[in-house]
Structure formats: structure tokens, C-alpha cells
Design a protein around this motif. Structure first.
Motif, mmCIF file in Angstrom:
data_model
loop_
_atom_site.group_PDB
_atom_site.id
_atom_site.type_symbol
_atom_site.label_atom_id
_atom_site.label_comp_id
_atom_site.label_asym_id
_atom_site.label_seq_id
_atom_site.Cartn_x
_atom_site.Cartn_y
_atom_site.Cartn_z
ATOM 1 N N MET A 49 0.837 -1.170 0.000
ATOM 2 C CA MET A 49 0.000 0.000 0.000
ATOM 3 C C MET A 49 0.890 1.244 0.000
ATOM 4 S SD MET A 49 -2.565 1.140 3.028
ATOM 5 C CE MET A 49 -4.152 1.563 2.432
ATOM 6 N N ARG A 50 0.600 2.157 -0.886
ATOM 7 C CA ARG A 50 1.352 3.402 -0.970
ATOM 8 C C ARG A 50 0.537 4.539 -0.359
ATOM 9 N NH1 ARG A 50 5.739 4.154 -4.540
ATOM 10 N NH2 ARG A 50 5.077 6.308 -4.599
ATOM 11 N N LEU A 51 1.207 5.359 0.427
ATOM 12 C CA LEU A 51 0.574 6.528 1.023
ATOM 13 C C LEU A 51 1.137 7.782 0.372
ATOM 14 C CD1 LEU A 51 0.836 5.607 4.815
ATOM 15 C CD2 LEU A 51 -1.136 5.310 3.330
ATOM 16 N N THR A 52 0.311 8.794 0.283
ATOM 17 C CA THR A 52 0.821 10.078 -0.202
ATOM 18 C C THR A 52 1.697 10.692 0.885
ATOM 19 O OG1 THR A 52 -1.016 11.362 0.689
ATOM 20 C CG2 THR A 52 -1.301 10.455 -1.537
ATOM 21 N N GLY A 53 2.534 11.621 0.511
ATOM 22 C CA GLY A 53 3.359 12.323 1.493
ATOM 23 C C GLY A 53 2.503 13.026 2.533
ATOM 24 N N PHE A 54 1.390 13.593 2.097
ATOM 25 C CA PHE A 54 0.481 14.299 2.987
ATOM 26 C C PHE A 54 -0.068 13.345 4.053
ATOM 27 C CE2 PHE A 54 -3.331 16.658 4.175
ATOM 28 C CZ PHE A 54 -2.893 17.966 4.136
ATOM 29 N N THR A 55 -0.481 12.163 3.621
ATOM 30 C CA THR A 55 -1.008 11.152 4.544
ATOM 31 C C THR A 55 0.080 10.652 5.480
ATOM 32 O OG1 THR A 55 -2.656 10.470 2.915
ATOM 33 C CG2 THR A 55 -2.198 8.929 4.696
ATOM 34 N N ASP A 56 1.259 10.427 4.943
ATOM 35 C CA ASP A 56 2.387 9.960 5.752
ATOM 36 C C ASP A 56 2.700 10.959 6.865
ATOM 37 O OD1 ASP A 56 4.694 8.351 6.486
ATOM 38 O OD2 ASP A 56 5.905 9.866 5.454
ATOM 39 N N PHE A 57 2.801 12.239 6.512
ATOM 40 C CA PHE A 57 3.093 13.270 7.509
ATOM 41 C C PHE A 57 1.961 13.387 8.522
ATOM 42 C CE2 PHE A 57 5.661 15.349 3.949
ATOM 43 C CZ PHE A 57 6.799 14.663 4.305
#
Length: 72
Positions: free
Chosen positions: A1-9
Motif C-alpha cells: 500500500m502506498r501513502l501520499t506524502g500528505f497522509t504519511d506526515f
């Protein structure tokens, strides 16, 4: 599963805030997560609007767990 940078932060900020006993400033959050202050401010604004965290406006604005979340 890949997360966006926004979601990761956002997830990392939530984890950091959950580990704190008190509120902390967005500058401390940005420095701890090694993210620009402007970018983390946008992330924190979204988290506040969604009710995940609470915030206090101002030059020394701080963020903490949402009002309905337990500290224990």
C-alpha cells in the motif's frame, strides 16, 4: 500500500502527538518530523478540521490530542 506524502506526515504527526503529555508547537512537530513548517501547518490544519487534534492559533500556536481523546 502506498501513502501520499500528505497522509504519511499526517499519520506521523498523530503518532507524535499521541506520545506527548502536553501540547507542542507546529515548529517542534516540523523539526521532529524533518518537514517544512509550511507543509506541516497544512497537514495539521486538515487534522484539526477533521477533529483528530485541537489547536490554538497564534505566533506560539500549539497542537494536542482532540478533546474527546483520552490521555490514558
Amino acid at each position: 500500500m502506498r501513502l501520499t506524502g500528505f497522509t504519511d506526515f499526517g499519520l506521523r504527526a498523530l503518532i507524535l502527538l499521541a506520545q506527548q503529555d502536553d501540547v507542542i508547537s507546529s515548529t517542534v512537530i516540523a523539526d521532529t518530523l524533518d518537514v517544512s513548517r509550511h507543509h506541516i501547518a497544512k497537514v495539521l490544519q486538515e487534522l484539526t478540521a477533521a477533529g483528530f487534534i485541537r489547536s490554538v492559533r497564534g505566533a506560539q500556536g500549539v497542537h494536542g490530542r482532540g478533546a474527546g481523546q483520552s490521555t490514558s
